[in-house]
Design a protein around this motif. Sequence first.
Motif, short mmCIF file in Angstrom:
data_model
loop_
_atom_site.label_atom_id
_atom_site.label_comp_id
_atom_site.label_asym_id
_atom_site.label_seq_id
_atom_site.Cartn_x
_atom_site.Cartn_y
_atom_site.Cartn_z
N ASP A 153 40.68 29.67 1.98
CA ASP A 153 39.28 29.48 1.57
C ASP A 153 39.16 29.29 0.06
O ASP A 153 38.41 28.43 -0.41
CB ASP A 153 38.43 30.67 2.03
CG ASP A 153 38.26 30.72 3.54
OD1 ASP A 153 38.51 29.69 4.19
OD2 ASP A 153 37.89 31.79 4.06
N VAL A 154 39.92 30.11 -0.69
CA VAL A 154 39.85 30.02 -2.16
C VAL A 154 40.37 28.68 -2.64
O VAL A 154 39.79 28.05 -3.54
CB VAL A 154 40.64 31.19 -2.80
CG1 VAL A 154 40.79 30.96 -4.30
CG2 VAL A 154 39.93 32.51 -2.54
N PRO A 159 38.02 23.42 -6.01
CA PRO A 159 37.53 22.13 -6.51
C PRO A 159 36.02 21.96 -6.33
O PRO A 159 35.39 21.23 -7.10
CB PRO A 159 38.30 21.11 -5.65
CG PRO A 159 38.76 21.87 -4.45
CD PRO A 159 38.98 23.27 -4.90
N LEU A 160 35.44 22.64 -5.35
CA LEU A 160 33.98 22.55 -5.15
C LEU A 160 33.25 23.26 -6.28
O LEU A 160 32.20 22.80 -6.75
CB LEU A 160 33.60 23.16 -3.79
CG LEU A 160 34.18 22.47 -2.54
CD1 LEU A 160 33.81 23.25 -1.28
CD2 LEU A 160 33.68 21.04 -2.45
N ALA A 216 24.29 26.50 -0.44
CA ALA A 216 24.24 25.46 0.60
C ALA A 216 25.16 24.30 0.25
O ALA A 216 25.83 23.72 1.11
CB ALA A 216 22.80 24.97 0.77
N LYS A 217 25.21 23.95 -1.04
CA LYS A 217 26.08 22.87 -1.50
C LYS A 217 27.55 23.23 -1.27
O LYS A 217 28.34 22.41 -0.78
CB LYS A 217 25.83 22.59 -2.98
CG LYS A 217 26.59 21.37 -3.52
CD LYS A 217 26.47 21.28 -5.03
CE LYS A 217 25.03 21.11 -5.49
NZ LYS A 217 24.94 20.90 -6.96
N GLY A 266 30.34 21.60 1.47
CA GLY A 266 31.64 21.13 1.03
C GLY A 266 32.77 21.78 1.80
O GLY A 266 33.77 21.13 2.15
N MET A 267 32.65 23.09 2.07
CA MET A 267 33.67 23.82 2.82
C MET A 267 33.78 23.28 4.25
O MET A 267 34.88 23.06 4.76
CB MET A 267 33.35 25.31 2.85
CG MET A 267 33.46 26.01 1.51
SD MET A 267 35.19 26.33 1.03
CE MET A 267 35.63 27.61 2.19
N LEU A 268 32.64 23.07 4.90
CA LEU A 268 32.64 22.57 6.27
C LEU A 268 33.23 21.17 6.32
O LEU A 268 33.97 20.83 7.26
CB LEU A 268 31.21 22.55 6.83
CG LEU A 268 30.59 23.94 7.10
CD1 LEU A 268 29.14 23.80 7.51
CD2 LEU A 268 31.37 24.68 8.18
#
Length: 279
Positions: A209-210, A215-216, A261-262, A266-268
């Motif tokens: 996850d990290v 990059p996000l 939310a942003k 990005g993660m999804l």
Amino acid sequence: MEARALPLVEEPARMAPADARELSRQFFERLAQMQEGTPEYQYARNTLIEMNMSLVQFAARRFRQFADEMEDVTQVGMIGLIKAIDRFELSRETEFTTFAVPYIVGEMKRFFRDTTWAVHVPRRLQERRSELIRAREELESRLDRSPTVKELAALMGIGEDEVVEAQIAANGYNSSSLDAALTSEAQDGEAALADFIGAEDPAMELVDDVSTLAPLLAELTDRERLLIRLRFGAELTQSQIGEELGISQMQVSRLLTRTVAKLRAGMLGAMTDNAAKAA
């Protein structure tokens, strides 16, 4: 003309095979004339089963290497014998023994195929394993050593890669319990096989996850990154963040909601891309 009564057979299971073959023909002739379900029919059928039990014992010899399974092998062999008796017709002009043995052996093979493999292995590889065992035994007796893959392939008439595939598949025939005790001179006491199997580390998911989040975070504005650091790094409340930045608590709430939310989107998106690549 009245049908001749069947002879009373004492201890049919102890009858010599030659006598059983001769008498079985008489019983099959009368069985074909009887009505199914009558006491006479049941007597004839049961006597035929007992007289020919030696066929099951004969067929079971080829599986004598599975001594622990012999009771089950004999039981399924009896099923094959009964099927053969129910389907045999004298008009076939075939000896009953010739007709029955394939039924008996077929049930025994089906038993091993369906119950003894620890994992699912394709039928082709199950049969290849049997060929491999026979080839290995022949070469070991001939060479007085363990044969090589090349020698096995030559005897079996297949490629070396197929021999290796069969050897790997053979590992699926037996399995060990995770609770099985393991002993070693280097160990004090006993340990179970499960003690040596690693468990899933929840922290590994955090690492993934990290690495995806980094990059996000770099794409956020300075103000958005500061909000994230104060809220989730310093663990300040929204009111405390508002005082720190000189804005209202409501503004902090809106900014955090939008920023989180942003990052979530990005993660999804990254997870979806990774799943598509894995597929």
